[in-house]
Design a protein around this motif. Structure first.
Motif, mmCIF file in Angstrom:
data_model
loop_
_atom_site.group_PDB
_atom_site.id
_atom_site.type_symbol
_atom_site.label_atom_id
_atom_site.label_comp_id
_atom_site.label_asym_id
_atom_site.label_seq_id
_atom_site.Cartn_x
_atom_site.Cartn_y
_atom_site.Cartn_z
ATOM 1 N N ILE A 87 83.605 54.204 45.682
ATOM 2 C CA ILE A 87 83.950 53.147 44.724
ATOM 3 C C ILE A 87 85.411 52.746 44.902
ATOM 4 C CG2 ILE A 87 84.220 52.564 42.282
ATOM 5 C CD1 ILE A 87 81.710 54.233 41.727
ATOM 6 N N GLN A 88 86.275 53.714 45.115
ATOM 7 C CA GLN A 88 87.685 53.397 45.346
ATOM 8 C C GLN A 88 87.835 52.531 46.602
ATOM 9 O OE1 GLN A 88 90.017 54.076 43.185
ATOM 10 N NE2 GLN A 88 91.705 53.277 44.365
ATOM 11 N N LEU A 89 87.133 52.884 47.664
ATOM 12 C CA LEU A 89 87.200 52.093 48.896
ATOM 13 C C LEU A 89 86.600 50.704 48.691
ATOM 14 C CD1 LEU A 89 86.322 54.816 51.540
ATOM 15 C CD2 LEU A 89 88.579 53.859 51.023
ATOM 16 N N LYS B 286 98.456 50.381 53.222
ATOM 17 C CA LYS B 286 98.171 51.686 52.615
ATOM 18 C C LYS B 286 96.670 51.855 52.340
ATOM 19 C CE LYS B 286 99.298 50.505 47.800
ATOM 20 N NZ LYS B 286 100.156 50.867 46.672
ATOM 21 N N ASP B 287 95.969 50.768 52.080
ATOM 22 C CA ASP B 287 94.520 50.844 51.874
ATOM 23 C C ASP B 287 93.817 51.193 53.183
ATOM 24 O OD1 ASP B 287 94.855 50.109 49.181
ATOM 25 O OD2 ASP B 287 94.791 47.983 49.709
ATOM 26 N N GLN B 288 94.325 50.678 54.284
ATOM 27 C CA GLN B 288 93.758 50.989 55.594
ATOM 28 C C GLN B 288 93.941 52.473 55.916
ATOM 29 O OE1 GLN B 288 91.896 48.830 57.292
ATOM 30 N NE2 GLN B 288 91.418 50.409 58.788
ATOM 31 N N ILE B 289 95.099 53.018 55.562
ATOM 32 C CA ILE B 289 95.343 54.459 55.747
ATOM 33 C C ILE B 289 94.309 55.255 54.959
ATOM 34 C CG2 ILE B 289 96.943 56.346 55.180
ATOM 35 C CD1 ILE B 289 99.234 54.323 55.781
ATOM 36 N N ASP B 290 94.098 54.867 53.709
ATOM 37 C CA ASP B 290 93.124 55.560 52.856
ATOM 38 C C ASP B 290 91.717 55.456 53.439
ATOM 39 O OD1 ASP B 290 95.233 56.064 51.149
ATOM 40 O OD2 ASP B 290 94.640 54.574 49.662
ATOM 41 N N PHE B 291 91.345 54.257 53.879
ATOM 42 C CA PHE B 291 90.016 54.032 54.436
ATOM 43 C C PHE B 291 89.790 54.907 55.677
ATOM 44 C CE2 PHE B 291 87.121 51.828 57.331
ATOM 45 C CZ PHE B 291 86.012 51.685 56.532
ATOM 46 N N GLU B 292 90.741 54.909 56.593
ATOM 47 C CA GLU B 292 90.585 55.680 57.829
ATOM 48 C C GLU B 292 90.519 57.176 57.568
ATOM 49 O OE1 GLU B 292 93.729 54.286 60.374
ATOM 50 O OE2 GLU B 292 92.801 52.305 60.584
ATOM 51 N N ALA B 293 91.201 57.643 56.547
ATOM 52 C CA ALA B 293 91.167 59.068 56.222
ATOM 53 C C ALA B 293 89.883 59.455 55.487
ATOM 54 C CB ALA B 293 92.386 59.434 55.378
#
Length: 155
Positions: A111-113, A123-130
């Protein structure tokens, strides 16, 4: 993730709209600011029920210059969480959160993604890739389906 990925300047908290006044009570003495669309900040008065179009609330300890918490209001329908972006994106409220081993509640990553997918920042891309490699097949499918619903609406 179980570990920090990047620095965070504030804490994001999702609250169902029906519980918005409990947030004010939880941090009594803090400054509360509602973000009226398209993003104008104004004081959120104690006891004021925010209308459906207002989704973000910024707060900080009284006298501080730094925002500490961003509250995002989301919709519900009975026992379902309903995305404010599209009413067909929904889940049971009992399935949208989890609790860490140390007792800290968090929003499930898919849901966050989903929310971060609208206009991703670096920073969203960092979160997505992790996070993506850690999602189960069911979580990935839910995320794919939810994004597809939004894309169909925009097409």
């Amino acid at each position: 993730m179980g570990r920090p990925l990047r620095s965070h300047s504030d804490i994001d908290v999702l609250v169902l709209r029906r519980g918005q006044l409990a947030v004010q009570r939880a941090l009594a003495g803090w400054e509360w600011w509602a973000a009226d669309p398209p993003g104008t900040l104004r004081p959120w008065r104690p006891g004021e029920v925010l209308p459906v179009g207002v989704h973000d609330i910024w707060c900080r300890p009284a006298g501080s210059d730094h925002w500490r918490v961003q509250v995002m209001l989301d919709e519900s329908d009975g026992e379902d969480w309903v995305s404010r972006r599209h009413p067909d994106v929904r889940r049971s409220i009992s399935s949208i959160g989890n609790i860490t081993a140390s007792g800290i509640p968090y929003l499930v990553p898919e849901i966050q993604l989903f929310y971060k997918s609208k206009s991703p920042r670096p920073k969203d891309q960092i979160d997505f890739e992790a996070a993506l490699p850690l999602l189960s097949a069911a979580q990935r499918q839910w995320l794919t389906d939810a994004i597809a619903i939004l894309e169909d609406r925009l097409a």
